[in-house]
Design a protein around this motif. Structure first.
Motif: not given
Length: 425
Positions: A72, A76-77, A79, A83, A144, A146-147, A167, A171, A314
């Motif tokens: 996760n 997110d990093k 990005n 997606r 929370t 995730h991307n 959040y 993102q 998440q």
């Protein structure tokens, strides 16, 4: 009659529960006015291979929560690279093709999606066939995520809390395409239960005079359930255990063997059930994972949960919500778990947490959440979709085109200069 399509992927129970809650609310508020269909999208469309892959991935994530948390963080990093639109194109082409064909045949007037991959396929189909339906995405992680939830192409993404909204913005989700509305649960969790506590427990062969703990691990039944049930049963706590194994047949067999041994602890071992609202009505506290639907189902029934694990980052927000508001507990090992059970059995802490649940503002918002979402979806049917065009690609295209034209002119000018013949003698 206008058609409302609610696609989801039945990984666990959370995505399905949200979908069914909204459908039931629409049917109740607008009886006979709309055709509302909840579908397990990939399976229903015939993308069997991709459906199995998605569900196997989720089972793996449940069984390896630490690894899932690290994944996760990586998602997110990365990005833009992680997606759902891009991930779906890379991994699930069969789902895209067959899902688009399903939508072409169904012809929805609006799509309310509870899973990010379903959202992507609905958007791809809209573009491919030039449909004008709106796509609304509900972020199933209330605090929370995730991307892969981020999707600038949706008309609206609905988040359950301000934390989830922030959040999404962090993102890259456009702020004007986010709407905050509380978390929908199945309407049966708010309806009056016709059976008494005594009738429910007697029906399970349990003693109504004892405190009762409901043990579950979500729709898949994957987690540390066996360990904690075995601890309570072998130590002979004077309480009842209702152990819900869901789809985990191996767990059901193990706990059934355990129940054959003698113990002062009463136990009822169940498989997959559809009466969690009744079981919670008869329970004093729970032992479970940090899935959002499971946690909020406990809370609306005033049953404080002991959370033993979470499936990735998440679900961490659900755990933190319980701790922060003192409506549930989190334990990290057997010793900590047994100390907490001793407190629950011998101090007023259970009553204190039940009172905290009753006062909590977010919990109080839950009964109206399905109806508010139903009204929102129907209201979106009455308005045309806004055609949004990003200026960035146009500007970039003009820049590239202009640069190419300029280079071409300079090359022609240079060529004429270089090869010009001087006729003067």
């Amino acid at each position: 009659m206008k058609k409302i399509l609610i696609p989801m992927i039945e990984v666990g129970g959370g995505h399905k529960m949200i979908a069914l809650a909204v459908k039931d609310a629409i049917d109740q508020l607008y009886p006979g006015q709309y055709q509302v269909d909840v579908i397990d999208f990939a399976r229903e469309a015939g993308a069997i291979r991709d459906d199995k892959a998605m569900k196997d991935l989720w089972d793996f994530a449940l069984a390896h929560p630490k690894l899932t948390t690290n994944v996760n963080l990586l998602i997110d990093k990365l990005n833009h690279l992680t997606r759902s639109n891009l991930v779906t194109k890379v991994l699930f082409q069969n789902f895209i093709r067959k899902g688009a064909q399903y939508i072409l045949a169904y012809k929805p007037d609006i799509v309310f999606s509870t899973h990010f991959f379903c959202t992507s396929v609905a958007l791809f189909a809209r573009e491919k066939y030039h449909f004008q339906y709106k796509v609304i995405s509900y972020m199933a992680d209330p605090f929370t995520g995730h991307n892969m939830w981020v999707n600038p192409n949706v008309d609206t993404i609905v988040a359950a809390t301000q934390e989830a909204e922030q959040y999404l913005i962090s993102q890259g989700q456009p702020r004007d395409r986010i709407k905050v509305m509380s978390f929908p649960l199945n309407l049966k969790f708010f309806a009056k239960v016709n059976k008494s506590r005594e009738e429910i427990l007697n029906g399970l062969g349990l003693d109504p005079a004892k405190k009762t703990v409901l043990v579950s691990a979500g729709g898949q039944g994957i987690g540390d359930t066996e360990k904690y049930v075995r601890l309570l049963y072998e130590k002979g706590y004077p309480l009842n255990i209702i152990a819900v194994c869901a789809k985990n047949e191996a767990l059901f067999k193990e706990l059934s063997k355990l129940a054959c041994k003698g113990s002062p602890t009463g136990i009822a071992v169940l498989g997959f059930v559809d009466n969690m609202h009744e079981l919670l009505e008869a329970s004093d506290f729970g032992i479970t994972k940090a899935g959002p639907s499971t946690i909020f189902e406990h809370l609306v029934k005033k049953v404080p949960p002991i959370i033993t694990h979470n499936a990735g980052l998440q679900e961490k927000g659900n755990l933190e919500f319980c701790i922060r508001n003192r409506v549930g507990w989190y334990v990290t090992g057997e010793e900590e778990f047994l100390e907490l059970v001793d407190r629950i059995m011998n101090t007023p802490v259970l009553e204190e947490y039940q009172a905290n649940i009753q006062r909590n503002a977010f919990v109080q918002s839950l009964p109206q959440a399905p109806f508010e979402l139903a009204r929102f979806v129907v209201s979106e049917l009455a308005t045309r979709r806004k055609m949004r065009r990003s200026r960035k690609p146009v500007t970039l295209r003009k820049l590239v085109l202009g640069t190419r034209i300029g280079i071409r002119h300079r090359m022609l000018k240079y060529r004429k200069t270089r090869f010009r013949v001087n006729n003067q003698t």
